[in-house]
Design a protein around this motif. Structure first.
Motif, PDB file in Angstrom:
ATOM      1  N   ARG A  57       4.817-141.061  49.967  1.00  0.00           N
ATOM      2  CA  ARG A  57       4.129-142.220  49.412  1.00  0.00           C
ATOM      3  C   ARG A  57       3.782-141.936  47.706  1.00  0.00           C
ATOM      4  O   ARG A  57       3.923-143.115  47.043  1.00  0.00           O
ATOM      5  N   ARG A  58       3.862-140.850  47.500  1.00  0.00           N
ATOM      6  CA  ARG A  58       3.638-140.364  46.019  1.00  0.00           C
ATOM      7  C   ARG A  58       5.236-140.631  45.230  1.00  0.00           C
ATOM      8  O   ARG A  58       5.101-141.412  44.072  1.00  0.00           O
ATOM      9  N   LEU A  59       6.308-140.560  46.078  1.00  0.00           N
ATOM     10  CA  LEU A  59       7.536-140.733  45.715  1.00  0.00           C
ATOM     11  C   LEU A  59       7.565-142.351  45.398  1.00  0.00           C
ATOM     12  O   LEU A  59       8.167-143.065  44.409  1.00  0.00           O
ATOM     13  N   LEU A  60       7.306-142.991  46.497  1.00  0.00           N
ATOM     14  CA  LEU A  60       7.513-144.718  46.355  1.00  0.00           C
ATOM     15  C   LEU A  60       6.581-144.997  45.297  1.00  0.00           C
ATOM     16  O   LEU A  60       7.118-146.099  44.367  1.00  0.00           O
ATOM     17  N   GLN A  61       5.305-144.392  45.148  1.00  0.00           N
ATOM     18  CA  GLN A  61       4.665-144.939  44.030  1.00  0.00           C
ATOM     19  C   GLN A  61       5.189-144.644  42.599  1.00  0.00           C
ATOM     20  O   GLN A  61       5.062-145.515  41.572  1.00  0.00           O
ATOM     21  N   LYS A  62       5.738-143.744  42.427  1.00  0.00           N
ATOM     22  CA  LYS A  62       6.199-143.033  41.093  1.00  0.00           C
ATOM     23  C   LYS A  62       7.634-143.929  40.834  1.00  0.00           C
ATOM     24  O   LYS A  62       7.698-144.091  39.636  1.00  0.00           O
ATOM     25  N   VAL A  63       8.255-144.335  41.724  1.00  0.00           N
ATOM     26  CA  VAL A  63       9.426-145.264  41.294  1.00  0.00           C
ATOM     27  C   VAL A  63       9.182-146.708  41.659  1.00  0.00           C
ATOM     28  O   VAL A  63       9.942-147.430  41.495  1.00  0.00           O
ATOM     29  N   GLY A  64       8.093-146.963  41.860  1.00  0.00           N
ATOM     30  CA  GLY A  64       7.423-148.448  41.981  1.00  0.00           C
ATOM     31  C   GLY A  64       8.046-149.039  43.019  1.00  0.00           C
ATOM     32  O   GLY A  64       7.906-150.352  43.202  1.00  0.00           O
ATOM     33  N   LEU A  65       8.126-148.522  44.342  1.00  0.00           N
ATOM     34  CA  LEU A  65       8.750-149.145  45.627  1.00  0.00           C
ATOM     35  C   LEU A  65       7.147-149.352  46.490  1.00  0.00           C
ATOM     36  O   LEU A  65       7.494-149.409  47.681  1.00  0.00           O
ATOM     37  N   ASP A  66       6.099-148.631  46.205  1.00  0.00           N
ATOM     38  CA  ASP A  66       4.941-148.603  47.173  1.00  0.00           C
ATOM     39  C   ASP A  66       4.525-149.963  47.712  1.00  0.00           C
ATOM     40  O   ASP A  66       3.853-149.876  48.753  1.00  0.00           O
TER      41      ASP A  66
END
Length: 126
Positions: A57-66
């Motif tokens: 979830r942190r990765l998705l949030q970092k790249v704007g895909l969350d």
């Protein structure tokens, strides 16, 4: 995708390689789980799953895909697949421009047995 199961905690990291060294995109530790309500058992299979989920979830949030990949709201047991070319992704098809990540699990010297905590973290990140 890196995972470390120690004596007191589980650590998940998503990294990529460059010629001058590795870069860590994001990481999560089971020591952070008490913030989310899991206060005991921070190195068992369930904690590994939660740590993998937190890292993804942190990765998705970092790249704007969350917002695009929200996760499952209803647990029904159905497997969702998306075909893109010759590759199969196990997420909903949401957009032609934004594709899901593919990460390789690095188990290192750990023994990969049935019920291993490494696979719990992998399932949580998937």
């Amino acid at each position: 995708y890196g995972l470390s199961v120690g004596v007191k905690q589980v650590i998940c990291q998503i990294a990529y390689t460059l010629i001058d060294g590795d870069r860590i995109l994001t990481s999560a530790s089971s020591n952070e789980l008490p913030r989310y309500g899991l206060k005991v058992g921070l190195k068992n299979y369930a904690a590994s799953y939660c740590t993998g989920l937190l890292c993804a979830r942190r990765l998705l949030q970092k790249v704007g895909l969350d917002d695009v990949y929200e996760g499952n709201d209803e647990i029904d047991g159905n497997v969702v697949k998306t075909q893109v070319g010759k590759s199969t992704y196990y997420v909903d098809e949401v957009d032609e421009d934004k594709r899901p990540f593919r990460a390789l699990l690095d188990v290192g010297c750990k023994t990969t047995t049935t019920g291993c905590r490494i696979f719990g973290a992998l399932k949580g990140a998937a």
